[in-house]
Design an enzyme around this catalytic site. Structure first.
Site, mmCIF file in Angstrom:
data_model
loop_
_atom_site.group_PDB
_atom_site.id
_atom_site.type_symbol
_atom_site.label_atom_id
_atom_site.label_comp_id
_atom_site.label_asym_id
_atom_site.label_seq_id
_atom_site.Cartn_x
_atom_site.Cartn_y
_atom_site.Cartn_z
ATOM 1 N N LYS A 175 0.892 -1.174 0.000
ATOM 2 C CA LYS A 175 0.000 0.000 0.000
ATOM 3 C C LYS A 175 0.922 1.214 0.000
ATOM 4 C CE LYS A 175 -1.653 3.079 2.112
ATOM 5 N NZ LYS A 175 -1.480 4.523 1.755
ATOM 6 N N CYS A 283 14.065 11.063 6.536
ATOM 7 C CA CYS A 283 13.975 10.748 7.972
ATOM 8 C C CYS A 283 15.357 10.764 8.599
ATOM 9 C CB CYS A 283 13.288 9.423 8.183
ATOM 10 S SG CYS A 283 14.265 8.079 7.537
ATOM 11 N N GLU A 384 9.210 17.506 14.854
ATOM 12 C CA GLU A 384 9.749 17.140 13.537
ATOM 13 C C GLU A 384 9.246 18.158 12.513
ATOM 14 O OE1 GLU A 384 8.353 13.475 11.615
ATOM 15 O OE2 GLU A 384 10.298 13.307 10.633
HETATM 16 P P1 NAD Z 1 2.326 9.389 7.069
HETATM 17 O O1 NAD Z 1 2.427 8.774 8.418
HETATM 18 O O2 NAD Z 1 1.394 10.523 6.881
HETATM 19 O O3 NAD Z 1 1.870 8.285 5.983
HETATM 20 C C1 NAD Z 1 2.542 7.043 5.872
HETATM 21 C C2 NAD Z 1 1.552 5.988 5.364
HETATM 22 O O4 NAD Z 1 0.523 5.825 6.343
HETATM 23 C C3 NAD Z 1 0.881 6.367 4.057
HETATM 24 O O5 NAD Z 1 0.836 5.212 3.232
HETATM 25 C C4 NAD Z 1 -0.514 6.811 4.484
HETATM 26 O O6 NAD Z 1 -1.497 6.494 3.528
HETATM 27 C C5 NAD Z 1 -0.759 6.020 5.759
HETATM 28 N N1 NAD Z 1 -1.582 6.763 6.730
HETATM 29 C C6 NAD Z 1 -1.537 8.096 6.972
HETATM 30 N N2 NAD Z 1 -2.408 8.423 7.950
HETATM 31 C C7 NAD Z 1 -3.008 7.271 8.328
HETATM 32 C C8 NAD Z 1 -3.993 6.957 9.302
HETATM 33 N N3 NAD Z 1 -4.534 7.902 10.075
HETATM 34 N N4 NAD Z 1 -4.383 5.682 9.435
HETATM 35 C C9 NAD Z 1 -3.843 4.711 8.661
HETATM 36 N N5 NAD Z 1 -2.899 4.955 7.725
HETATM 37 C C10 NAD Z 1 -2.480 6.213 7.557
HETATM 38 O O7 NAD Z 1 3.814 9.762 6.635
HETATM 39 P P2 NAD Z 1 4.291 10.615 5.382
HETATM 40 O O8 NAD Z 1 3.924 12.046 5.578
HETATM 41 O O9 NAD Z 1 3.908 9.936 4.128
HETATM 42 O O10 NAD Z 1 5.882 10.471 5.509
HETATM 43 C C11 NAD Z 1 6.676 11.326 6.290
HETATM 44 C C12 NAD Z 1 6.961 10.730 7.646
HETATM 45 O O11 NAD Z 1 7.590 9.465 7.496
HETATM 46 C C13 NAD Z 1 7.921 11.579 8.466
HETATM 47 O O12 NAD Z 1 7.473 11.607 9.793
HETATM 48 C C14 NAD Z 1 9.237 10.822 8.353
HETATM 49 O O13 NAD Z 1 10.140 11.031 9.414
HETATM 50 C C15 NAD Z 1 8.762 9.408 8.320
HETATM 51 N N6 NAD Z 1 9.747 8.523 7.734
HETATM 52 C C16 NAD Z 1 10.426 7.695 8.560
HETATM 53 C C17 NAD Z 1 11.389 6.848 8.052
HETATM 54 C C18 NAD Z 1 12.164 5.944 8.953
HETATM 55 O O14 NAD Z 1 12.908 5.127 8.458
HETATM 56 N N7 NAD Z 1 12.018 6.048 10.257
HETATM 57 C C19 NAD Z 1 11.655 6.849 6.677
HETATM 58 C C20 NAD Z 1 10.920 7.707 5.853
HETATM 59 C C21 NAD Z 1 9.963 8.550 6.392
#
Ligand code: NAD
Length: 491
Positions: A175, A283, A384
């Site tokens: 997904k 990240c 963040e």
């Molecule tokens: P996000 O949490 O908004 O979304 C990530 C995924 O979760 C997406 O596929 C989205 O559809 C789903 N999602 C979002 N809200 C949801 C909910 N309420 N319920 C269920 N699913 C949901 O993250 P983003 O904005 O796409 O990415 C940025 C974030 O990811 C930053 O916080 C970054 O630090 C983090 N990140 C972490 C790493 C790591 O390795 N730790 C790597 C890359 C990004």
């Protein structure tokens, strides 16, 4: 590129989602609509899970040496289509072409490592744990597994999971982020060329409904997640409550200590790339520079110059060093956080707010920003930002620096720039983070090491990539075996 409607890849073929709900996928540099992504319903997830369940028995029985042949082919296809995939990533995500190529390279690395599965998933055994009795440990796949991925690395992050999952004999459902679904759409065109058995690799586009359906489906055995910390916490809790294996990588706020004995030119160059590369949407982006003693003067002036001179624009244009942030909402949030820093007493040395790129006036650009004098206890220091903003926090000595590093809730990465091995060794030992860099700005583990976030940057125990990936996607089976015979009595 004209806008088109994206589909799901289920049971070996492209299918339209059973929904009327679509979101626009917008190029953040040009504001042009590129495609429409479906918000698939739970029923589409169920169809994919059923296809995966049907595929699993035969896929599991396929020898590992045969399973990896598909990965060798996938690597070749990714190499052949690297330029095209990189352009798609730049258009949907905003990063520069070079950054997109870099991301795909790191993804391909995981495909290569997973080609070693025949060795990596070996178990172990002992003969004669008692006379004539042997004991073996095997690794067996789990069944149907799924990954939910974020916007900032549209192809690399799915590849942290997918190759290991299928090489170990599982069937895998992706997904992707609904904000950047086009590179995975093209990626699955390549998957379709692999002639994998239907149901082994599937793509379901969508948002929360797809995620919840995966978390609740009784046949899904394991969930991998990468994204923000609040969503990571939610997914970890709900999937675990449903009895699934879970690994959730969350957000970050990465500190970097600059010692007075560091090679300052190198430190500034690497720090500028870490803080402003990918528009700060990594990240592992450096977010806070902790300058120790007289490092402050030399570093502050030079990093401000580096920030001010970075060329911002559309990532496919020549010479551009930094693209836009992902969306108007993200731009607003980042600019408000810069304002918060100002209200909390920080000095805005380089201000990236309300800036425009000529020819791309609709783009969601935030220019590199440097805030000086950010107090470690301030709200900005704990939040963040996920944008091209570097905070500077001066401290007196190493002990104070370590206290600032360890005073955060996150633990994705911590780095130090120093000329002293002893200082580096102390930092490596004491810093409360899972990925450490010494004279490195983005301490991203290679595919054969685990991506080791800690604290609020990770929920679970086995991380993505390498041996952790192999362990996550397999369950151990121990067999104690006796075969009474003439021979066992003879020796
Ligand atoms: P996000 O949490 O908004 O979304 C990530 C995924 O979760 C997406 O596929 C989205 O559809 C789903 N999602 C979002 N809200 C949801 C909910 N309420 N319920 C269920 N699913 C949901 O993250 P983003 O904005 O796409 O990415 C940025 C974030 O990811 C930053 O916080 C970054 O630090 C983090 N990140 C972490 C790493 C790591 O390795 N730790 C790597 C890359 C990004």
């Amino acid at each position: 590129m004209s806008a088109y409607t994206l589909r799901n890849f289920i049971n070996g073929r492209w299918q339209h989602a059973h929904t009327e709900q679509y979101l626009e996928v917008v190029n953040p540099a040009t504001a042009v609509t590129l495609s429409h992504v479906p918000l698939s319903p739970a029923a589409d997830v169920d169809t994919a899970v059923q296809a995966a369940q049907s595929a699993f028995p035969d896929w599991r029985r396929t020898p590992a040496g045969d399973r990896i042949q598909y990965l060798f082919k996938l690597k070749m296809l990714l190499e052949e289509h690297l330029d095209e995939l990189a352009r798609i990533i730049t258009n949907e995500c905003g990063k520069t072409y070079a950054e997109s190529v870099g991301e795909i390279r790191r993804g391909i690395e995981n495909v290569e490592v997973a080609c070693g599965i025949p060795s990596l998933m070996q178990g172990f055994n002992n003969e004669d744990i008692a006379p004539g009795i042997d004991e073996h440990m095997f690794r067996q796949p789990l069944g149907v597994v799924a990954a939910i991925t974020p916007f900032n690395f549209p192809l690399m992050i799915p590849l942290w999971f997918l190759p290991y999952a299928i090489a170990t004999g599982n069937c895998f459902i992706l997904k992707p982020s609904e904000r950047v679904p086009m590179s995975t759409q093209r990626f699955f065109d390549l998957v379709a060329q692999l002639d994998l058995p239907p149901g082994v690799l599937q793509l379901v586009n969508g948002g929360k409904e797809v995620v919840d359906a995966l978390l609740d489906h009784p046949a899904v055995r394991a969930i991998s997640f990468v994204g923000s910390t609040p969503v990571a916490q939610y997914i970890y809790g709900r999937a675990a409550a449903n009895g699934k294996r879970v690994q959730c990588q969350g957000g970050a706020k990465n500190p970097v200590v600059i010692m007075p004995d560091a090679d300052m030119d190198t430190a500034v160059r690497i720090m500028a790339d870490s803080a402003f590369g990918c528009a700060g949407q990594r990240c592992l982006a450096a977010s806070v520079a902790i300058t120790v003693g007289h490092a402050q003067t030399a570093f502050t002036e030079a990093i401000a110059d580096a920030a001010a001179s970075r060329k911002v624009g559309y990532g496919l244009d020549a010479g551009v060093q930094m693209g836009p942030v992902i969306s108007p909402a993200s731009k607003n949030r980042i600019e408000q956080l810069i304002g918060l820093g100002e209200q909390e007493g920080a000095q805005v040395l380089v201000d990236g707010r309300s800036r425009h790129v000529s020819g791309y006036e609709e783009g969601t650009f935030v220019f590199p920003t440097v805030l000086n004098g950010v107090h470690p206890q301030s709200e900005l220091a704990r939040t963040e930002i996920f944008g091209p903003v570097l905070s500077l926090t001066p401290v007196r000595d190493m002990d104070e620096a370590i206290a600032v590093v360890n005073g955060r809730a996150y633990g994705n990465m911590a780095c130090i720039f120093t000329g002293s091995g002893a200082t580096a060794r102390h930092f490596r030992y004491a810093a409360d983070a899972g990925n450490i860099g010494v004279n490195i700005g983005v301490a991203a583990p290679m595919a054969f090491f685990p991506f080791s976030g800690w604290n609020e940057s990770f929920y679970g125990d086995l991380h993505a990539q390498g041996r952790h990936g192999v362990e996550f996607y397999t369950q151990t089976k121990v067999v104690v075996e006796r075969w009474p015979s003439e021979w066992s009595r003879q020796f």
